[in-house]
Design a protein around this motif. Structure first.
Motif, short mmCIF file in Angstrom:
data_model
loop_
_atom_site.label_atom_id
_atom_site.label_comp_id
_atom_site.label_asym_id
_atom_site.label_seq_id
_atom_site.Cartn_x
_atom_site.Cartn_y
_atom_site.Cartn_z
N ILE A 147 73.92 21.43 -5.56
CA ILE A 147 72.80 22.21 -6.10
C ILE A 147 72.64 23.52 -5.32
O ILE A 147 72.45 24.58 -5.91
N HIS A 148 72.77 23.45 -3.99
CA HIS A 148 72.68 24.66 -3.16
C HIS A 148 73.77 25.66 -3.57
O HIS A 148 73.50 26.85 -3.74
N TRP A 149 74.99 25.16 -3.71
CA TRP A 149 76.12 26.03 -4.07
C TRP A 149 75.91 26.67 -5.44
O TRP A 149 76.14 27.86 -5.61
N LEU A 150 75.48 25.87 -6.40
CA LEU A 150 75.34 26.36 -7.76
C LEU A 150 74.19 27.34 -7.92
O LEU A 150 74.33 28.36 -8.60
N THR A 151 73.06 27.05 -7.29
CA THR A 151 71.83 27.79 -7.56
C THR A 151 71.36 28.74 -6.46
O THR A 151 70.55 29.62 -6.72
N GLY A 152 71.80 28.50 -5.24
CA GLY A 152 71.31 29.30 -4.12
C GLY A 152 70.03 28.78 -3.50
O GLY A 152 69.55 29.35 -2.52
N TYR A 153 69.46 27.71 -4.05
CA TYR A 153 68.28 27.13 -3.41
C TYR A 153 68.71 26.52 -2.09
O TYR A 153 69.69 25.77 -2.04
N ASP A 154 67.98 26.80 -1.01
CA ASP A 154 68.24 26.11 0.25
C ASP A 154 67.45 24.80 0.25
O ASP A 154 66.74 24.50 -0.72
N SER A 155 67.59 24.03 1.31
CA SER A 155 66.95 22.70 1.34
C SER A 155 65.44 22.77 1.14
O SER A 155 64.87 21.98 0.37
N GLN A 156 64.80 23.71 1.81
CA GLN A 156 63.35 23.83 1.70
C GLN A 156 62.95 24.24 0.28
O GLN A 156 62.03 23.67 -0.31
N ALA A 157 63.63 25.21 -0.29
CA ALA A 157 63.29 25.68 -1.63
C ALA A 157 63.54 24.59 -2.67
O ALA A 157 62.76 24.43 -3.60
N LEU A 158 64.63 23.83 -2.51
CA LEU A 158 64.90 22.72 -3.43
C LEU A 158 63.79 21.69 -3.34
O LEU A 158 63.26 21.23 -4.36
N SER A 159 63.39 21.36 -2.12
CA SER A 159 62.30 20.41 -1.92
C SER A 159 61.01 20.89 -2.58
O SER A 159 60.29 20.12 -3.23
N GLU A 160 60.73 22.18 -2.46
CA GLU A 160 59.53 22.76 -3.09
C GLU A 160 59.62 22.66 -4.62
O GLU A 160 58.62 22.34 -5.28
N GLN A 161 60.79 22.93 -5.17
CA GLN A 161 60.96 22.84 -6.62
C GLN A 161 60.72 21.41 -7.10
O GLN A 161 60.10 21.19 -8.14
N LEU A 162 61.20 20.45 -6.33
CA LEU A 162 61.00 19.04 -6.69
C LEU A 162 59.53 18.66 -6.59
O LEU A 162 58.99 18.02 -7.49
N THR A 163 58.88 19.08 -5.52
CA THR A 163 57.46 18.78 -5.32
C THR A 163 56.59 19.42 -6.39
O THR A 163 55.64 18.82 -6.89
N GLN A 164 56.93 20.64 -6.78
CA GLN A 164 56.13 21.37 -7.77
C GLN A 164 56.40 20.92 -9.21
O GLN A 164 55.77 21.41 -10.14
#
Length: 118
Positions: free
Chosen positions: A36-53
């Motif tokens: 997911i990081h490679w494909l989208t550029g979301y880092d761990s924190q941003a991915l976590s925020e997207q999941l939480t939101q």
């Protein structure tokens, strides 16, 4: 209609299915996250925020920090459709991720899944 339903689902509702698919084949959540990081550029924190939101899938891809330009190298069939032939941009991004997770579950090496990057 089905396409609209996919777009309006939260990414957080889809994410556990990606992880479960990988883990059934002795791969890890960390590897799913790396994809997911490679494909989208979301880092761990941003991915976590997207999941939480509970960000919807369409927004998840639309707001991706950096869609990897090498994603166009992803070829093959997902759900009976050739990924490279999908014209609708959001659906193509979804299917790119589906294809990468399929490759992970099939035991492909991460550097090959990530199209030569580490």
């Amino acid at each position: 209609m089905a396409t609209h339903r996919i777009y309006s689902m939260s990414f957080a509702s889809v994410y556990p299915h990606y992880v479960a698919k990988a883990e059934r084949k002795n791969r890890t959540r960390a590897e799913v996250d790396d994809i997911i990081h490679w494909l989208t550029g979301y880092d761990s924190q941003a991915l976590s925020e997207q999941l939480t939101q509970q960000t919807v899938v369409e927004t998840f891809f639309a707001q991706a920090p950096h869609l990897n330009p090498s994603r166009v190298l992803i070829k093959g069939v997902v759900c009976g459709v050739r990924v490279e032939d999908i014209e609708e941009p959001t659906m193509r991004e979804i299917r790119y991720l589906d294809k990468l997770i399929d490759e992970l579950a099939k035991g492909k090496a991460m550097n090959k899944i990530l199209r030569g990057s580490d």
